[in-house]
Write an enzyme that holds these catalytic residues in place. Structure first.
Site, PDB file in Angstrom:
ATOM      1  CG  ASP A   1      -0.140   0.024   2.516  1.00 60.67           C
ATOM      2  OD1 ASP A   1      -0.078   1.100   3.137  1.00 60.67           O
ATOM      3  OD2 ASP A   1       0.430  -1.011   2.922  1.00 60.67           O
TER       4      ASP A   1
ATOM      5  CG  HIS B   1      -1.450  -7.248  -1.827  1.00 57.52           C
ATOM      6  ND1 HIS B   1      -2.754  -7.372  -2.236  1.00 57.52           N
ATOM      7  CD2 HIS B   1      -1.416  -6.176  -1.012  1.00 57.52           C
ATOM      8  CE1 HIS B   1      -3.482  -6.418  -1.680  1.00 57.52           C
ATOM      9  NE2 HIS B   1      -2.689  -5.674  -0.929  1.00 57.52           N
TER      10      HIS B   1
ATOM     11  CG  ASP C   1       2.910 -15.549  -7.887  1.00 57.74           C
ATOM     12  OD1 ASP C   1       2.838 -14.386  -7.442  1.00 57.74           O
ATOM     13  OD2 ASP C   1       3.596 -15.867  -8.876  1.00 57.74           O
TER      14      ASP C   1
ATOM     15  CD  GLU D   1       0.896  -5.983   2.123  1.00 57.21           C
ATOM     16  OE1 GLU D   1       0.711  -4.763   1.978  1.00 57.21           O
ATOM     17  OE2 GLU D   1       0.373  -6.648   3.034  1.00 57.21           O
TER      18      GLU D   1
END
Length: 536
Positions: free
Chosen positions: A149, A461, A507, A516
């Protein structure tokens, strides 16, 4: 992902000349190793393999010994797999793990000259408001996006920097090459240039009273868009006891590292570290950080700040020699301090690094002699875990958690430290098995570092990798890996309930719980890679 090779699991980046070569062999039968000329170099019978409790595989670790540089092929029946032995086999991947942090930079553009096809315009440059008083706005830019993120977090950032700085202090020849970043060629090693980018941001996160904001994030995670398109307002979240202690520790460590390069910058960091410590002393009762109402970004709240304060006291004592810091560290050092933990939640291992490798005998009887004995005793558990695993992985089957790569790399760090302190080769060799795990010698036959390995992570991710329209993900980022605990509902739907912990992995981009990336997973891998990449 390619079909798994049925018989052999190897370090897919090769093996370093001068170190033992080890492969994991599934099933039984005679394994033959041939050189490039087709000559048999080793022939080893593998009989009655035991079942690895974490993966369910019938697997045996086969020690091929120290091999000359060259190309080799493993054979067993119809199964074949090539492996290479070469000097500094892990130089590229170690430096790529450092460069991976450059790709996480925030508040600036990434230019084609340094980022290639992964270039993008500046992001997150608008002033941020304090969550508790929206009328207060500050421009706080720079630092690294924490994970997949776009949030930025003080404690995890401080821990990441500490891993890098200790890697450079202890193994400069293993991690000191140019990275092709904007600062390259300025007379400072690039690993320190990259760490400084985060340090400058950490300094901005300090309040006037000495405490540190826990994080700079949105109220919610951004969708899968490029960073320059994430235009929602950012907020300086409330202060955090653990983050304040971590920042104090990291800045006191950085003061010692950067003083020969930039004394004014070093002095700024020491002053900030002292002010943070003073705030902690004035607020001795721990208050856990909780997300304010309406905030859904990463919590990063610890159960206690004891190990964080311990680390801070150790680093400040090393930086200043002040007896009050030593006294505080001795008082905080109790049997509850986790000496083998190097992550964002528990940082006792970083305080241990400071005492045993920086202060050394100057730490005194408690913080050197007693701590060293305690630390080495606890390292035996990591070694025992490695020996109990069919792949040599120093991780209990029930500890394949979100970011399981962190405890694996943490145990590798601990065993490297134990080997350096004692000269024990078994500790070194077990640490090497953890490095092999990260680079493909695992139940998934997968190299967890993007851009590396025959079978590699392709769909982490990671918002930029998912939004940039480029097939290959941003290189040099390490996946968190298998996670059987705290799984997201969609992962549970995709994987059978009887999937073994070491194979509980997807994956796939949505699988934040198994795939992530995070800056503080890259950095312990840098420490481990730098050690094994150091020329003999």
């Amino acid at each position: 992902m390619n079909q798994a090779t049925p018989a052999f699991r190897i370090d897919q980046e090769g093996y370093a000349a001068g170190l033992p070569v080890c492969t994991a062999v599934l099933g039984e039968g005679t394994v033959t190793l041939k050189n490039a000329a087709g000559e048999t170099v080793r022939s080893i019978a593998v009989n009655a393999p035991e079942t690895d409790p974490a993966s369910g595989d019938a697997v045996t670790l086969v020690d091929l010994g120290v091999l000359e540089s060259g190309e080799y092929e493993l054979e067993r029946g119809i199964d074949r797999r090539r492996l290479s032995v070469k000097p500094r086999a892990w130089n590229a991947v170690t430096h790529a793990l450092i460069k991976g942090l450059y790709f996480q930079r925030c508040g600036c553009g990434l230019s084609p000259e340094h980022a290639g096809v992964y270039a993008h315009p500046p992001c997150h440059t608008a002033p941020a408001a304090e969550w508790e008083d929206r009328s207060v706005r500050r421009r706080v830019t720079g630092g690294w996006h924490d994970a997949g993120d776009y949030g930025k977090y003080t404690g995890p950032g401080a821990v990441t920097v500490a891993h890098l700085l200790y890697a450079w202090k202890l193994f400069p020849r293993g991690c000191g090459e140019d990275l092709n970043i904007p600062e390259t060629g300025n007379g400072v090693p690039d690993i320190l240039n990259e760490a400084r980018f985060e340090l400058e941001w950490i300094l901005q996160m300090q309040r006037s009273n000495g405490a540190f904001h826990n994080k700079l994030t949105k109220s919610h995670f951004a969708p899968f868009i490029m960073p320059q398109d994430d235009l929602e307002p950012e907020y300086l979240m409330p202060v955090c006891w653990c983050a304040t202690a971590d920042a104090a520790a990291c800045l006191a460590l950085a003061y010692r590292v950067y003083r020969p390069f930039d004394e004014a910058f070093a002095n700024r960091m020491l002053l900030a570290a002292k002010r943070a410590w003073d705030w902690l002393q004035a607020h001795p009762d721990y208050v856990p950080f909780m997300n304010p109402e309406g905030v859904r970004t990463g919590l990063y709240g610890g159960r206690s700040d004891a190990s964080n304060r311990f680390w801070a006291a150790c680093e400040l004592y090393a930086a200043t020699g002040g007896p009050a810091y030593r006294q505080a560290a001795e008082q905080l050092y109790t049997p509850k301090i986790p000496l083998l933990e190097f992550g964002w939640m528990e940082v006792g291992g970083l305080g241990t690094l400071c005492c045993l490798f920086d202060l050394k005998e100057n730490a005194g009887d408690v913080l050197y002699t007693r701590l060293k004995e305690d630390f080495l005793r606890r390292c035996e558990k990591a070694l025992t875990l490695s020996k109990a695993s069919g792949y040599g992985t120093a991780l209990e089957p029930d500890r394949y958690v979100w970011g399981s790569i962190l405890p694996v790399m943490g145990n590798a760090m601990a065993m490297i430290m134990a080997s350096l302190l004692t000269g024990r080769q078994d500790m070194r060799d077990a640490a090497l098995l953890q490095w092999h795990y990260a680079l493909g010698m695992n139940a998934l036959d997968l190299c967890f570092v993007t851009g590396f390995g025959e079978r590699r992570v392709m769909h982490p991710h990671h918002r930029p990798s998912g939004a940039d329209g480029i097939e290959a993900p941003v290189p040099g980022l390490i996946s968190g890996g298998p996670n059987k605990l705290f799984c997201m509902p969609q992962t549970k739907e995709r994987l059978s309930p009887d999937t073994p912990p070491a194979k509980h992995y997807l994956d796939e981009t949505p699988s934040a719980d198994t795939n992530e990336i995070a800056i503080y997973w890259n950095s312990p891998a840098v420490f481990v890679g730098a050690y094994f990449n150091t020329p003999a």
